[in-house]
Design a protein around this motif. Structure first.
Motif, PDB file in Angstrom:
ATOM      1  N   VAL A   7    -112.788  38.697  29.516  1.00 23.10           N
ATOM      2  CA  VAL A   7    -111.754  38.062  28.693  1.00 23.10           C
ATOM      3  C   VAL A   7    -110.754  37.316  29.564  1.00 23.10           C
ATOM      4  N   ALA A  11    -109.999  33.334  29.495  1.00 22.08           N
ATOM      5  CA  ALA A  11    -108.649  32.848  29.207  1.00 22.08           C
ATOM      6  C   ALA A  11    -108.136  31.966  30.339  1.00 22.08           C
ATOM      7  N   ARG A  15    -107.144  28.062  30.178  1.00 22.90           N
ATOM      8  CA  ARG A  15    -105.831  27.598  30.651  1.00 22.90           C
ATOM      9  C   ARG A  15    -105.981  26.458  31.644  1.00 22.90           C
ATOM     10  N   LYS A  27    -102.523  27.323  23.951  1.00 29.20           N
ATOM     11  CA  LYS A  27    -102.898  28.568  23.279  1.00 29.20           C
ATOM     12  C   LYS A  27    -104.305  28.489  22.696  1.00 29.20           C
ATOM     13  N   ILE A  30    -106.862  28.858  25.505  1.00 28.09           N
ATOM     14  CA  ILE A  30    -106.914  30.242  25.988  1.00 28.09           C
ATOM     15  C   ILE A  30    -107.667  31.119  25.002  1.00 28.09           C
ATOM     16  N   LEU A  31    -107.402  30.944  23.710  1.00 32.28           N
ATOM     17  CA  LEU A  31    -108.070  31.750  22.693  1.00 32.28           C
ATOM     18  C   LEU A  31    -109.569  31.470  22.657  1.00 32.28           C
ATOM     19  N   ALA A  34    -111.180  32.877  25.929  1.00 32.27           N
ATOM     20  CA  ALA A  34    -111.277  34.339  25.903  1.00 32.27           C
ATOM     21  C   ALA A  34    -112.328  34.796  24.898  1.00 32.27           C
TER      22      ALA A  34
END
Length: 107
Positions: A7, A11, A15, A27, A30-31, A34
């Motif tokens: 994860v 992420a 990023r 965001k 990153i989501l 992950a």
């Protein structure tokens, strides 16, 4: 790698890639990163059957090169649906629209 490492690496990759695209918030990258990194390790639910079953079948189909494109399509469809239909992600997450094509190509 353990699940936490998966994860965090996803992420971090999200990023790092987010600085290349101005239309999408960090965001969202990153989501998606992950989630994509975590997805192959969702075979941990096999532990509910038994520990032995999990150990014998872990890193099976979910970790194969054959299923990578299939998982990419499924995850892109999931995140496109999540970013367009969910009330949680409408405010500032994806400005350019999160169609399947945009998510699949890196938003």
């Amino acid at each position: 790698m353990d699940t936490l490492t998966h994860v965090l690496s996803g992420a971090l990759s999200g990023r790092c890639l987010s600085s290349r695209v101005k239309k999408t918030s960090t965001k969202a990258f990153i989501l998606v990163g992950a989630g994509a990194a975590l997805f192959p390790d969702l075979d941990i639910v096999m532990k509910f059957v038994s520990d032995e079953f999990y150990l014998l079948n872990h890193r099976g189909f979910s970790h194969s090169f054959f299923f990578i494109p299939i998982f990419a399509i499924l995850l892109s469809a999931f995140f496109a649906f999540l970013f367009t239909k969910s009330k949680w992600f409408k405010n500032g997450w994806v400005e350019a629209g999160a169609s399947f094509k945009n998510v699949f190509n890196g938003i």
